[in-house]
Structure formats: C-alpha cells, structure tokens
Design a protein around this motif. Structure first.
Motif, PDB file in Angstrom:
ATOM      1  N   GLU A 166       0.837  -1.202   0.000  1.00  0.00           N
ATOM      2  CA  GLU A 166       0.000   0.000   0.000  1.00  0.00           C
ATOM      3  C   GLU A 166       0.872   1.252   0.000  1.00  0.00           C
ATOM      4  N   SER A 167       1.979   1.202   0.737  1.00  0.00           N
ATOM      5  CA  SER A 167       2.886   2.347   0.817  1.00  0.00           C
ATOM      6  C   SER A 167       3.467   2.680  -0.554  1.00  0.00           C
ATOM      7  N   ILE A 168       3.808   1.629  -1.335  1.00  0.00           N
ATOM      8  CA  ILE A 168       4.362   1.841  -2.680  1.00  0.00           C
ATOM      9  C   ILE A 168       3.343   2.561  -3.562  1.00  0.00           C
ATOM     10  N   VAL A 169       2.083   2.081  -3.537  1.00  0.00           N
ATOM     11  CA  VAL A 169       1.026   2.680  -4.374  1.00  0.00           C
ATOM     12  C   VAL A 169       0.816   4.145  -3.985  1.00  0.00           C
ATOM     13  N   THR A 170       0.748   4.427  -2.678  1.00  0.00           N
ATOM     14  CA  THR A 170       0.513   5.797  -2.201  1.00  0.00           C
ATOM     15  C   THR A 170       1.668   6.704  -2.610  1.00  0.00           C
ATOM     16  N   ASN A 171       2.893   6.214  -2.464  1.00  0.00           N
ATOM     17  CA  ASN A 171       4.067   7.025  -2.800  1.00  0.00           C
ATOM     18  C   ASN A 171       4.152   7.283  -4.301  1.00  0.00           C
ATOM     19  N   GLU A 172       3.665   6.323  -5.095  1.00  0.00           N
ATOM     20  CA  GLU A 172       3.653   6.531  -6.556  1.00  0.00           C
ATOM     21  C   GLU A 172       2.733   7.689  -6.933  1.00  0.00           C
ATOM     22  N   VAL A 173       1.605   7.841  -6.198  1.00  0.00           N
ATOM     23  CA  VAL A 173       0.706   8.974  -6.443  1.00  0.00           C
ATOM     24  C   VAL A 173       1.436  10.278  -6.141  1.00  0.00           C
ATOM     25  N   ALA A 174       2.152  10.320  -5.000  1.00  0.00           N
ATOM     26  CA  ALA A 174       2.916  11.516  -4.634  1.00  0.00           C
ATOM     27  C   ALA A 174       3.944  11.839  -5.705  1.00  0.00           C
ATOM     28  N   MET A 175       4.626  10.792  -6.196  1.00  0.00           N
ATOM     29  CA  MET A 175       5.654  10.977  -7.218  1.00  0.00           C
ATOM     30  C   MET A 175       5.053  11.520  -8.519  1.00  0.00           C
ATOM     31  N   GLU A 176       3.895  10.979  -8.907  1.00  0.00           N
ATOM     32  CA  GLU A 176       3.257  11.407 -10.161  1.00  0.00           C
ATOM     33  C   GLU A 176       2.854  12.886 -10.101  1.00  0.00           C
ATOM     34  N   ILE A 177       2.243  13.296  -8.977  1.00  0.00           N
ATOM     35  CA  ILE A 177       1.828  14.701  -8.831  1.00  0.00           C
ATOM     36  C   ILE A 177       3.057  15.604  -8.827  1.00  0.00           C
ATOM     37  N   SER A 178       4.120  15.183  -8.131  1.00  0.00           N
ATOM     38  CA  SER A 178       5.341  15.993  -8.018  1.00  0.00           C
ATOM     39  C   SER A 178       6.017  16.155  -9.367  1.00  0.00           C
ATOM     40  N   LYS A 179       6.052  15.062 -10.151  1.00  0.00           N
ATOM     41  CA  LYS A 179       6.664  15.156 -11.479  1.00  0.00           C
ATOM     42  C   LYS A 179       5.900  16.133 -12.364  1.00  0.00           C
ATOM     43  N   LYS A 180       4.569  15.996 -12.321  1.00  0.00           N
ATOM     44  CA  LYS A 180       3.723  16.818 -13.188  1.00  0.00           C
ATOM     45  C   LYS A 180       3.858  18.295 -12.853  1.00  0.00           C
ATOM     46  N   ASN A 181       3.985  18.624 -11.545  1.00  0.00           N
ATOM     47  CA  ASN A 181       4.021  20.020 -11.112  1.00  0.00           C
ATOM     48  C   ASN A 181       5.422  20.508 -10.743  1.00  0.00           C
ATOM     49  N   ARG A 182       6.443  19.627 -10.951  1.00  0.00           N
ATOM     50  CA  ARG A 182       7.842  19.995 -10.729  1.00  0.00           C
ATOM     51  C   ARG A 182       8.103  20.375  -9.270  1.00  0.00           C
ATOM     52  N   TYR A 183       7.549  19.563  -8.337  1.00  0.00           N
ATOM     53  CA  TYR A 183       7.841  19.732  -6.910  1.00  0.00           C
ATOM     54  C   TYR A 183       9.068  18.862  -6.603  1.00  0.00           C
ATOM     55  N   PHE A 184      10.254  19.454  -6.844  1.00  0.00           N
ATOM     56  CA  PHE A 184      11.481  18.657  -6.811  1.00  0.00           C
ATOM     57  C   PHE A 184      11.791  18.091  -5.426  1.00  0.00           C
ATOM     58  N   GLU A 185      11.516  18.905  -4.387  1.00  0.00           N
ATOM     59  CA  GLU A 185      11.824  18.449  -3.022  1.00  0.00           C
ATOM     60  C   GLU A 185      11.012  17.191  -2.668  1.00  0.00           C
ATOM     61  N   ILE A 186       9.721  17.190  -3.046  1.00  0.00           N
ATOM     62  CA  ILE A 186       8.868  16.035  -2.744  1.00  0.00           C
ATOM     63  C   ILE A 186       9.280  14.826  -3.594  1.00  0.00           C
ATOM     64  N   GLN A 187       9.673  15.084  -4.852  1.00  0.00           N
ATOM     65  CA  GLN A 187      10.191  13.992  -5.683  1.00  0.00           C
ATOM     66  C   GLN A 187      11.395  13.330  -5.014  1.00  0.00           C
ATOM     67  N   SER A 188      12.311  14.162  -4.513  1.00  0.00           N
ATOM     68  CA  SER A 188      13.502  13.636  -3.849  1.00  0.00           C
ATOM     69  C   SER A 188      13.119  12.786  -2.646  1.00  0.00           C
ATOM     70  N   GLU A 189      12.148  13.294  -1.824  1.00  0.00           N
ATOM     71  CA  GLU A 189      11.707  12.545  -0.641  1.00  0.00           C
ATOM     72  C   GLU A 189      11.009  11.240  -1.036  1.00  0.00           C
ATOM     73  N   SER A 190      10.293  11.238  -2.184  1.00  0.00           N
ATOM     74  CA  SER A 190       9.603  10.021  -2.644  1.00  0.00           C
ATOM     75  C   SER A 190      10.617   8.946  -3.029  1.00  0.00           C
ATOM     76  N   PHE A 191      11.699   9.351  -3.741  1.00  0.00           N
ATOM     77  CA  PHE A 191      12.743   8.382  -4.080  1.00  0.00           C
ATOM     78  C   PHE A 191      13.378   7.803  -2.815  1.00  0.00           C
TER      79      PHE A 191
END
Length: 716
Positions: free
Chosen positions: A197-222
């Motif tokens: 479940e954590s993987i699926v939830t984090n993938e949503v965070a990653m997708e939104i961050s990529k689309k809107n260029r929220y680099f800090e959140i992308q880094s935290e998602s990785f």
C-alpha cells in the motif's frame, strides 16, 4: 478630473495587487524548491510593502518569508518572522491570515521537535478554520496535524488526519499539499509495515510531483521508495531509488542554501518588517579601498575553499553510497545463499517424493500385469485375447511412462540409458495403434498406416522408448483432430552394412500450431494456448519427453504446421539389423525345463494381499508349492522353522525391510536362493542387494518370461 483621493486609492490598489502577485510567485517557487527565485520575489514584495505601509501585507510578506527560512533550515529566523506576522494579524483581527500563520508556526514547531507547542498552534488554527469555514486552509491544517502525529510515532492517527484532509485538498486542486500528503501517508503506511500500500501511495505523490515539478517532494519520494524496497529485501531496486534520491538532492543542493540565507538577511530586515538598505560596514569600505592584488587573492582563496569543500562533500557522499551498496550486496548474497539452501531442500524432497510415488505406482501396476498374464493363460476367446494383449502392451507402456516421468531430470542430464534389445518394429507400431484405437473412434478419426515392406522384420533398439515416442506423437494428433485423418508413415531411407536408417512421419489435418508457439511447444508443461489446455487437457509433457528421448537416440524432431490446417511431425532413427546370435528372455523362456520347478517349495514375502494372490497363482499354475509371509519378521521365522527351495522377497514392508530380513536369514542359511521381487526403483544401487545376500533381482511389474527365466536359473 480625478481627485487626489481617488488617485491615492488606485495607487494603493495597484501596489497591493503587485505585492500579492510577487508573494504568489514566491510561494510557487518555494513549492518547486527554487529558493533564489523565491527570495527575489519576496524582496520585491518587501520593497513595495514599505511603500504601501499596509500592515496586512507586511504580515503576509512575513508569512512567506517564514516559509522561505523554514526551507533554508533557519528555523530561528522563520519563527521570528511568523511571530511578527501573527502579532499584526491578531491586532487587525485578520482571522484568515492568522489561521494560515498558526498553521505555519505549528509546522516550524514540528521541525523544532516542540510537539506540545505544535499541537497547540495547529488546534488553534483548526478552530479558526472551522469557525470561519475556511475550506482552503482545512486540508493544509489536517496535513500538518497528520505530520505531527507521524513525528510522535502514531502512524495510525496520522493516516486518519491525512484521509480527513484529502477530500478538501482534492476538491480545491491544492496539488502541492496533495503531493505532500500522499508522501507522508506512504511513510505512515511503511511504519505500519503495509509495504505494498505504501508503494502505491508514494507513486501517487511521485506522479503529482513530477507533473508540477515539486522537486523536493520527488527527492523525498525516491528516498522513501529506497527504504520500502529495502524492507521488502529487494535490494537492487532499493539501491536504484537511493541513487535517484541522491541525484535529486545533489541537484537541489547546487542552490547553496547558506549563501541564499545570508543574502536574505542582507536584503531583508528580519526585526521590524521594514526593508533596510544596509550601509557599507567598515570592513566593506576597507575591501573597496584594498588593492587589486588583495581582491584577486581573496577571490582565489574562496574559489579554492569552494573546490575543496565540494571535493570533500563528493568523497563523503561516494563513501556513504559505497557503504550502502556493500551492505545491500551483502544482504543480497545472504538472500541468495538462503534461496540455494531452500532449492537444495526442495530437490531432496522431490527425489524422496519420486522414489515413494514410483513404489506406490509400481505395486498396483504389478497387479494389472500379473492378472493379465493369468487371464491370457485361461484360454481366452480371440476377441478377449486381442483386448488382453492390448492391456498387456498398455501395462508395459505405463511402466515405461512411470520410469520416464521419474527420469525427467535424468533425461535433461543425459543419465538415462538406451536399451538395445531385439524387437519387431511393425508389430510394435501395430500394438500402439491397437492401444490407441478407442481414442481414434471416440474422436471419429481415420488412421492411415503406411509401413515400408523393405524394412527388416527384426531390429535392435529400445522398443519401449520407440512406443513412448509414437504414443505421444500419435496420441497428440488424435487429441487435436476431430472428424479428420491421421497418417503414420515409416519409410526406409538406406541400409549400410548392418545399420538401417528409417524416417517416421505422423501427420494430421487437425487444429494446427501457430508460428509463435512452434518455438516453445517442445518445452516442459507447454501447450499451444490456455484455451487449448482447457479444451483438450493434458500436462504439456508429451512433446518434451519426445524431444529428449530422440536427442538421446541421436535424432531430433521436426515440425511443419499451419494453424487450422494440421501438423506434421517427422524424425529419423538408426537401428541395427538383428541377427539371432544371442538369446533373450522370450527365447530363454522357451528353453526352460518346467519339470525342474515342479513341487519346489517357494516362500513369497509380500505385504500386499493382491500381489500375494497373483504371485501365488502364477507359481501354483506351474505346480510349485507356495507359502506366504506378510512381513519380514514372519519371513525370518518361517525360513528358520521350515525348508524352502527359494524365497521371493519384497523390499518395502511394515516392520523390518526385505534387506534386513535377508541379512538375518543369511545368518543361519547361507545356501537358500533369495530373489528380490520389488517395486523399488533400481538405479545404481544393485550392488547393495547382492552385498546383503540376494542372488538375483526381479523388478515389479515384470514380464512373465523374465520371471520364469530367473526362477529357473535360481532353482537350477
């Protein structure tokens, strides 16, 4: 004419709009980790605020400035700025702005690990939000309450806050808060060990961050992905995500936060919400008056220090990555060692299972072949004799099939040996066709059998394996053909000295095989498709066994097929022409003097009642006197207290085994012939039987010719 008051209002409105525009741009830059741009926009807003003299906008500017200092890690300055904003907003009764500031102060307190204060500020903000129905702040406050619960190691409560705040954030398209919420929810799920479940939830965070260029959140998602996959023991994936996190972190750290923080303090007055143009200090004046050589020396020194600092940082990070990679590789190595041990245990279990199941299959098969022999001796009608011969052939084939399934691993390891006995190929194929006759009728097919008359009648080879190959191929054609024709052709290619070269073809006009599946159809457990498996059944082993058997016989299978038009399998085999120079069991059986066996006393040691009955009837039919022992202990007692001419000894029995019983009998009787009559698989352990006192071995189920030949030999 426009009055001065109107102009003043218009000027103030324009200034306020400009300030708000700069603050919006600053917030957007903060979300995307563009701190230098954020500082530039805040500076412009601060200058305009000084001109406008608007306390509300001074507070708003301090709010955004507090967020900037939080990102820069200067929590002390951030707290000062937000405290100034709150004092103005309380005085002005600006509840909307006050709720936002309390929310920011609560987040700063979380960062400072002052959880009690954080809870107080966030609850106050939440009260104002509810009182004034401030929908746009409802989600961010719930988000920070969830982050607080997560920081206090209460992931379940954190998830409740996140789930409560999500609908509002989603409805208002607050993408930054949505990405941040999903990232923190994924952390909470990981702490609860809900890894998938954590993987699926984090993938949503990653997708939104990529689309809107929220680099800090992308880094935290990785970074989070790396931790999750490490927990799942998928160390290679964990390492890849850790490297991605490090790349993002390196990219973000190129913005020197320390320099920006100093620049912010140089441009902004953090004390009283006014823009102060700092006067040159005495040190700055001295620097301006210094010599060009001094300035050059300073610049070079700074450059050298910067290069050395970057080099040190790079070495530190590389060492950390190397250490982490070594740890992951060690874990992977441990995992592989564990997998190897499990595979070895599974292999040992498989060997034990195959040994047991083979014994269990051979025992009832002995009853089938034994009863068939007895019925053939009862003068059956020609019709019954044909059926019994077919049953006898099928029993022999089934025994061969059991052996080949047992030897699948041996086939692939080239450990199965090819027998070389004499046989009549045409009769062997006729027997195969008789055995498959019912299947042909059930499918309403017609068989066309073409056998080259110039092929010698007696050949030397392995007749059981030839039968197995033909039954698999012909049976395959029958299964996949309905209301059609099947051709079996055996042609002579050449005869060189005593070697004969033959070509075999099995052709049908059935469903056919697609080009794609023709490449894999000979692999284990493979069929044309899932639909074919469901419609026609089968294990998918037949063609694999055919391929392996032909490979052992220095041949290969060829396939020609078109979907919907049928298939043709062909192969070439080489045989020796049989010259009757040595005897086999059938010929030896004809030479047996059965008078030698009359009135001989035989002890049959067998725990299976049906097998007792069959063996006893076969022996008594030849006028031998038969006694039976149900187990090894009884056999030893009977052999000690009675006189027998021969003992037929089973191996697997309750109590002591046949081998142990034979060893005990040999202690008091060295001369009596003891023959192992057993369903045990005979591999390379024949010496064990002879070493422990056996004179000969008859594997069950046996051919009656072999049985009587060995009995005659032992009794003679």
């Amino acid at each position: 004419m426009i009055s001065a008051q109107t102009k003043e209002i218009a000027r103030d409105t324009l200034l306020n709009d400009s300030i708000q525009s700069y603050l919006n741009k600053a917030s957007e830059s903060l979300n995307k980790a563009r701190l230098a741009q954020a500082l530039e926009n805040i500076t412009l807003a601060k200058e305009l605020t000084q001109q406008a003299q608007s306390r509300i906008y001074i507070a708003k500017t301090n709010q955004v400035l507090a967020e900037l200092y939080t990102e820069l890690g200067d929590l002390k300055s951030a707290k000062e700025q937000i405290a100034n904003a709150i004092s103005i907003q309380q005085a002005e009764n600006d509840d909307i702005a006050l709720a936002n500031s309390l929310n920011i102060l609560g987040y700063i307190s979380i960062k400072n690990k002052n959880f009690e204060s954080a809870e107080n500020y966030l609850n106050k903000a939440n009260t104002i939000v509810k009182k004034n129905s401030l929908k746009d702040l409802e989600g961010p406050v719930k988000l920070n309450l969830g982050i607080l619960a997560l920081s206090m190691d209460d992931p379940k409560k954190a998830i409740e806050y996140f789930d409560n705040g999500l609908p509002t954030i989603d409805s208002l398209n607050q993408f930054y808060y949505k990405a941040k919420l999903f990232n923190n929810k994924a952390i909470a799920q990981m702490k609860l060990n809900l890894l998938d479940e954590s993987i699926v939830t984090n993938e949503v965070a990653m997708e939104i961050s990529k689309k809107n260029r929220y680099f800090e959140i992308q880094s935290e998602s990785f970074k989070l992905f790396s931790k999750i996959y490490e927990k799942k023991k998928e160390f290679e994936t964990s390492l890849q995500n850790l490297k991605s996190h490090q790349r993002f972190k390196d990219s973000l750290s190129k913005i020197n936060k320390t320099i920006i923080a100093q620049d912010a303090k140089g441009k902004l007055n953090v004390g009283e919400n006014k823009v102060i143009i700092e006067e040159l200090t005495e040190e700055n004046k001295q620097q301006q008056q210094s010599l060009k050589l001094g300035r050059l020396t300073t610049i070079l020194s700074i450059a050298l220090i910067t290069i050395l600092s970057l080099l040190t940082l790079s070495l530190y990070k590389n060492n950390n990555l190397r250490a982490r990679a070594n740890e992951l590789l060690q874990n992977k190595n441990n995992e592989l060692m564990l997998a190897k041990e499990n595979a070895e245990r599974a292999s040992a279990a498989k060997v034990q299972f195959l040994s047991t199941i083979t014994h269990e299959l051979r025992t009832p098969l002995y009853a089938v072949t034994g009863l068939t022999h007895l019925l053939l001796e009862e003068s059956p009608t020609p019709n019954q004799k044909e059926h019994l011969n077919s049953l006898k052939f099928s029993g022999e084939y089934l025994l061969s099939l059991i052996n080949n399934i047992l030897d699948l691993n041996k086939l692939e390891a080239n450990k199965v040996e090819i027998e070389n006995t004499s046989f009549n190929l045409q009769k062997r194929i006729n027997d195969v066709l008789i055995a498959l006759g019912k299947s042909v009728k059930d499918r309403n097919n017609k068989l066309h059998y073409e056998f080259d008359k110039s092929i010698p009648s007696k050949l030397k080879g392995d007749p059981l394996k030839i039968s197995q190959i033909l039954i698999n191929l012909i049976g395959n054609s029958i299964k996949f053909t309905q209301n059609g024709d099947i051709w079996i052709r055996v042609k002579l290619i050449n005869i060189i000295e005593n070697k004969v070269f033959l070509n075999f073809e099995i052709q049908d006009n059935g469903v056919g095989i697609s080009d794609k599946k023709q490449q894999s159809i000979f692999e284990n457990f493979t069929q044309g498709s899932i639909q074919i498996n469901r419609k026609f059944g089968g294990t998918g082993l037949g063609l694999s066994i055919v391929k392996n058997l032909l490979s052992l016989m220095d041949s290969e299978i060829k396939l020609e097929s078109q979907l919907g038009q049928g298939s043709k399998f062909s192969f070439d085999l080489k045989f020796e022409i049989f010259k009757d120079q040595s005897s086999n069991y059938q010929e030896e059986a004809k030479k047996i003097n059965y008078d030698v066996m009359v009135d001989k006393r035989i002890l049959v040691v067998e725990d299976n009642k049906i097998n007792q009955l069959i063996t006893r009837k076969i022996l008594e039919k030849s006028k031998m006197i038969c006694d039976v022992a149900d187990n090894g202990d009884m056999a030893v007692n009977k052999a000690k207290n009675n006189t027998f001419d021969l003992i037929l000894m089973d191996i697997h029995m309750p109590g002591i085994s046949g081998i142990e019983a034979t060893k005990l009998i040999r202690e008091f009787d060295k001369e009596i012939p003891i023959v192992a009559l057993t369903a045990v698989t005979l591999d390379d352990n024949l010496d064990e039987f002879y070493t422990n006192g056996f004179n000969d071995i008859i594997p069950k189920p046996y051919k009656t010719e072999e049985f009587f030949t060995k009995l005659h030999k032992a009794l003679s």
